[in-house]
Enzyme design. Structure first.
Site, short mmCIF file in Angstrom:
data_model
loop_
_atom_site.label_atom_id
_atom_site.label_comp_id
_atom_site.label_asym_id
_atom_site.label_seq_id
_atom_site.Cartn_x
_atom_site.Cartn_y
_atom_site.Cartn_z
N VAL A 72 0.83 -1.05 0.03
CA VAL A 72 0.09 -0.10 -0.06
C VAL A 72 0.91 1.15 -0.07
O VAL A 72 1.69 1.32 0.86
CB VAL A 72 -1.06 0.14 1.43
CG1 VAL A 72 -1.59 1.23 1.11
CG2 VAL A 72 -1.86 -1.36 1.13
N GLU A 73 0.43 1.98 -0.88
CA GLU A 73 1.40 3.29 -0.92
C GLU A 73 1.03 4.17 0.26
O GLU A 73 0.04 4.29 0.82
CB GLU A 73 1.07 4.30 -2.25
CG GLU A 73 1.79 5.29 -2.45
CD GLU A 73 1.58 6.70 -1.74
OE1 GLU A 73 2.28 7.34 -1.28
OE2 GLU A 73 0.46 6.93 -1.63
N SER A 74 2.32 4.71 0.96
CA SER A 74 2.24 5.11 2.34
C SER A 74 1.59 6.36 2.40
O SER A 74 0.65 6.66 3.30
CB SER A 74 3.62 5.35 2.80
OG SER A 74 4.33 6.42 1.94
N CYS A 171 11.74 8.33 -2.01
CA CYS A 171 10.28 7.84 -2.41
C CYS A 171 10.16 8.18 -3.95
O CYS A 171 10.53 9.37 -4.40
CB CYS A 171 9.41 8.85 -1.70
SG CYS A 171 7.62 8.70 -2.34
N ASP A 178 13.92 8.87 2.50
CA ASP A 178 13.72 8.06 3.37
C ASP A 178 14.89 7.19 4.15
O ASP A 178 16.07 6.85 3.54
CB ASP A 178 12.90 6.55 2.72
CG ASP A 178 11.43 7.30 2.30
OD1 ASP A 178 10.98 8.03 2.70
OD2 ASP A 178 11.14 6.55 0.99
N HIS A 210 9.86 1.28 0.28
CA HIS A 210 10.55 0.66 1.30
C HIS A 210 10.74 -0.90 1.06
O HIS A 210 11.88 -1.49 1.09
CB HIS A 210 9.97 0.86 2.83
CG HIS A 210 9.93 2.13 3.14
ND1 HIS A 210 9.42 3.42 2.19
CD2 HIS A 210 10.02 3.03 4.32
CE1 HIS A 210 9.66 4.54 2.91
NE2 HIS A 210 9.89 4.17 4.21
N GLU A 211 9.51 -1.50 0.94
CA GLU A 211 9.39 -3.13 0.50
C GLU A 211 10.40 -3.35 -0.55
O GLU A 211 11.02 -4.52 -0.55
CB GLU A 211 8.11 -3.40 0.27
CG GLU A 211 7.19 -2.93 1.65
CD GLU A 211 6.38 -1.60 1.55
OE1 GLU A 211 5.60 -1.33 2.09
OE2 GLU A 211 7.04 -0.98 0.59
N ARG A 239 7.55 8.80 8.56
CA ARG A 239 7.12 9.95 7.82
C ARG A 239 5.64 10.25 7.82
O ARG A 239 4.86 8.90 7.34
CB ARG A 239 7.72 9.86 6.38
CG ARG A 239 7.63 11.20 5.44
CD ARG A 239 8.57 11.58 4.64
NE ARG A 239 9.09 10.19 3.85
CZ ARG A 239 8.50 10.01 2.74
NH1 ARG A 239 7.38 10.79 2.23
NH2 ARG A 239 8.92 9.26 1.86
N GLY A 240 4.86 11.22 8.23
CA GLY A 240 3.58 11.14 8.33
C GLY A 240 2.67 10.33 9.32
O GLY A 240 2.02 9.95 9.00
#
Length: 264
Positions: A72-74, A171, A178, A210-211, A239-240
C-alpha cells in the site's frame, strides 16, 4: 500556495494498492518467492470519535505478509487513517475490524492489526538493531546508485549479524528522502564489510518503496555472496506518522517484535 484537502470521514477508497510483481520481475524473482517475510507498519497518529462524540487515540501495528500481491502506498495509507478523525465508531474493536478488512482488501491478503490504547503507551520501548556496526569503517565511498559489484566475499565461512544506520533511499513518487537502519544476518562466505557498507550507501540516490528496496538488497546479497542463510531487516524512520519496517528471510526466521529504534 496549493492547499491539499484532507478527508476526515471514513473512506477506504483512499487506499492505493501497488502490485509487487512488476518490481520483483525486474529483480529476477519468479512466482515462487526466494524468501518469506512481513512488512511491519506502525501508525502513531490514529484517532476517531466514540459514540458520545469524544475523540479517542491509539497506536497501531499492521503486519502484512510479503506473499500478498500488493503493498500500500504510504501517503494513501496516511490519508486513509486520517479519514477516521471525524468518524464515530462503537469501540476500538470496531475500528480494528474495519482496519483489518480494508487493508487486507487493498493488499489482497489477510493482515494482522493490533491497537495500543493510551493505557499501554508507557510500555513502548526503544531498542537498536542487534549486530556489529559497519558505519565507522574507514572506506572511501563514491557510488550513490545501487551497485551490487561492490559486494565481495572471502574464502572463509562465518555466521554473523551486521548493522548500518546509513541506509537512505528515496520515495519514487515525491523524491523525499527515506532514512533507515538495516540489519543483515547471514551464514556463508564472509562478506567484505567495507564492500557491504559501500553497497548499502549506494542506495542513497535510489528511488523505491521501502519494501522494494529491502527486496533489492536481499536479492543482490543472495546473488553476489551466495549465503546459505540470509535475513535482511530494515527499520525506516517515520514520515506522516507512519514507519515501515520490511523483513525478508530465506531460513524460516520468525519476524521480529515491532520495537522502534531511537530515530523512529
Amino acid at each position: 500556495m496549493k492547499i491539499i484537502p484532507y478527508k476526515d470521514t471514513y473512506d477506504p477508497g483512499l487506499l492505493q494498492p501497488v502490485p509487487r510483481a512488476p518490481h520483483r520481475r525486474e529483480l529476477g524473482i519468479a512466482e515462487s518467492l526466494p524468501f518469506t517475510g512481513v512488512d511491519l507498519w506502525t501508525a502513531y497518529e490514529l484517532s476517531w470519535l466514540d459514540p458520545s462524540g469524544r475523540p479517542r487515540v491509539a497506536m497501531a501495528t499492521f503486519v502484512v505478509d510479503a506473499r500478498s500481491p500488493n503493498l500500500v502506498e504510504s501517503k494513501s495509507f496516511k490519508l486513509y487513517l486520517n479519514s477516521f478523525n471525524q468518524t464515530e465508531l462503537a469501540s476500538p474493536e470496531s475500528l480494528r475490524q474495519r482496519l483489518i478488512a480494508d487493508i487486507g482488501n487493498a493488499c489482497g491478503m489477510p493482515v494482522d492489526v493490533e491497537l495500543k490504547l493510551p493505557g499501554a503507551f508507557g510500555d513502548e520501548r526503544i531498542e537498536e538493531l542487534d549486530g556489529e556496526l559497519l558505519d565507522d569503517i574507514d572506506a572511501e565511498i563514491r557510488d550513490y546508485r545501487p551497485n551490487p559489484a561492490l559486494l565481495r566475499t572471502g574464502r572463509s565461512e562465518t555466521d554473523e549479524t551486521l548493522v548500518s544506520n546509513l541506509l537512505k533511499t528515496n520515495c519514487p513518487l515525491t523524491g523525499q528522502p527515506d532514512w533507515a537502519s538495516i540489519q543483515v544476518r547471514y551464514r556463508g562466505p564472509r562478506i567484505d564489510r567495507a564492500g557491504l557498507l559501500r553497497y548499502l550507501v549506494s542506495f542513497r540516490r535510489h528511488g523505491g518503496f521501502h519494501e522494494q528496496c529491502v527486496e533489492h538488497i536481499f536479492m543482490d546479497i543472495l546473488g553476489r555472496c551466495a549465503p546459505e542463510r540470509l535475513t535482511v531487516y530494515a527499520r525506516y524512520t517515520r514520515r506522516g506518522g507512519l514507519d515501515i519496517n520490511p523483513f525478508r528471510t530465506n531460513c524460516g526466521e520468525k519476524p521480529p517484535r515491532n520495537v522502534r529504534t531511537a530515530r523512529q
